[in-house]
Design an enzyme around this catalytic site. Sequence first.
Site, PDB file in Angstrom:
ATOM      1  CD  GLU A  50      66.892  75.743 -25.966  1.00 37.83           C
ATOM      2  OE1 GLU A  50      66.513  76.164 -24.865  1.00 37.83           O
ATOM      3  OE2 GLU A  50      66.185  74.430 -26.011  1.00 37.83           O
ATOM      4  CG  PHE A 112      73.072  76.416 -12.325  1.00 38.66           C
ATOM      5  CD1 PHE A 112      72.519  75.396 -11.419  1.00 38.66           C
ATOM      6  CD2 PHE A 112      72.667  77.183 -12.412  1.00 38.66           C
ATOM      7  CE1 PHE A 112      71.210  74.677 -12.185  1.00 38.66           C
ATOM      8  CE2 PHE A 112      71.388  77.082 -13.130  1.00 38.66           C
ATOM      9  CZ  PHE A 112      70.318  75.711 -12.792  1.00 38.66           C
ATOM     10  CD  GLN A 113      71.644  76.003 -16.249  1.00 40.61           C
ATOM     11  OE1 GLN A 113      71.161  77.761 -16.446  1.00 40.61           O
ATOM     12  NE2 GLN A 113      70.291  76.287 -16.514  1.00 40.61           N
ATOM     13  CB  VAL A 381      64.571  60.838 -41.476  1.00 39.19           C
ATOM     14  CG1 VAL A 381      65.156  59.274 -41.120  1.00 39.19           C
ATOM     15  CG2 VAL A 381      65.645  61.480 -41.518  1.00 39.19           C
ATOM     16  CG  PHE A 466      63.250  53.357 -43.251  1.00 37.75           C
ATOM     17  CD1 PHE A 466      62.946  53.572 -44.417  1.00 37.75           C
ATOM     18  CD2 PHE A 466      64.393  53.767 -42.933  1.00 37.75           C
ATOM     19  CE1 PHE A 466      63.616  53.264 -45.712  1.00 37.75           C
ATOM     20  CE2 PHE A 466      65.559  53.027 -43.852  1.00 37.75           C
ATOM     21  CZ  PHE A 466      65.022  53.822 -44.812  1.00 37.75           C
TER      22      PHE A 466
END
Length: 573
Positions: A50, A112-113, A381, A466
């Site tokens: 996601e 749940f969740q 980045v 970096f």
Amino acid sequence: MAKKVADLLVDVLAEAGVRRIYGVVGDSLNGITDSMRVKKSIDWVHVRHEEVGAFAAGAEAHLTGKLAVCAGSCGPGNMHLINGLYDCQRNCVPVLAIAAHIPSREIGSAYFQETDPKHIFAQCSHYCELVSDPDQMPRILETAIQTAISKRGVSVIVLPGDVALKDAVQGPRVHFREPKSTVCPSDEELNILAELLNRSKKITILGGAGCAGAHAELMEVAGKLQAPIVHAYRGKEFIEYDNPFDVGMTGLLGFSSGYYAMMNCEVLLMLGTDFPYRDFFPKDATIVQIDLRGEHLGRRSKLNFGFVGDTKTTLRALRPKLEQNQYQKHLQDSVEHYRKTRKDLDDLATGNSNKAPIHPQYVARVIDKLAADDAVFTCDVGTPVVWAARYLTMNGKRRLLGSFNHGSMANAMPQAIGAQAAYPGRQVISFSGDGGFSMLMGDVITLKHQNLPVKVIIFKNEALTFVELEQKASGFLEFGTDLGSPDFAKIAEGSGLLGLTARTPDQVEPMIAQALKHDGPAVVEVFVSRQELSMPPTITLEQAKGFSLFMLKAVLNGRGDEIIDLAKVNLLR
């Protein structure tokens, strides 16, 4: 059959111009995804994580300027969106996130969740609201859309799966149009600003993303003021091209000419930028800031004058009030400084042998040379963002995306997914580090699955380079930065992509050229030097002391070979 809340949601999004939703399916999203399956008005872009969906939606919104949408199922699913949504919010792009939720009757029972999405997303959105009853739709959704569009940021709607399956009460009521309003300081304020500029000689302009669409006005005003133009990273794609006043960037990723132009001015005129690095602002100059968002004024440096306005409208109104600045030396000195700095940077981008190491500057220069005139670039980045800043050439048609404000790792390939989905006919190239790429590497499968011909160029140096540079500059020995990266070309091949490898400088251009010509997604891993230094425009005394301390520690800890490698890579070119 009665229209469900999920159907209403899909209809409203389609009416608002949404063409796709990025996400991972889940039970609490089933009502929405099934409605999409039946209606076929909006495509579902199935990503593997996601977070990738949120980054992809942000890239689409950045490039198109229109609303983009991502979604996550209840609990862990929508929580994965949060890093990408922070990036969208800080990039000021209109994104709507659909956070599906647990059954409404279970909220508050440690089900749940169960999470609290309104609390979780509060700091990375302008609007976040729970839909607990069908009668709230479509008003909450329409408010969320309008807020994302008008405030240029993130909105979140929290929708329990059971509510999505209930009968809708009413249909859409709002026709969505992006605001086209203009904002300009008052005539009195413009007179104050003009009087200051007309009596000043050494003026420097610092421009950012707020200069988008104002290129002609910016050039005219710079000519009147005889002002060199420094750009922030998010302003590079809008300011750098066809610009005789360009002196490059400053800040941690910039180079010395931009720093010189800002530190040697009497007046610094900031236009549409929220440049964050306070140490790179002049201490004695008069600073003027013009920004559409009043809350940005003065939060980065001392400010003598602050005005609320969009760059294009403000410059158009200011231009007739300006007198021609006859003092040209500041501009001439700054441009000459930039010419020398640019030559020094270009001299580093060499690759004229068949022996390692490969300098990453050379890789970036080759990509710049071979890429299409309207290519879209994304950059991770870390060191890839440095090489993109210094070696990619903007021309008014090319676009450049990155996590420039949020500074998240692993953004480049996910943003490339959104860019390619929005513009299937354009060339999209990801500047990926091996650290960033491996973090969300699973979505290389999405490139093949969704037929997205993204070209991923991996700057492979086996380390979080970096971070190593930061450690050295602070006097620390490298620790915890080794990556042990796998064979990315083979992973790409196993996923159905073209996988290529360049191990010596003479292989770089042929491999990248082959990838760019390939009709489909491709990954090119290039073995670049781990010891390459990306020097900031100025070195502080603390950094010099830190680097000296690092070298002393390296010798005393039996790691003197690192000092030799540093010298070989950076001095003996």
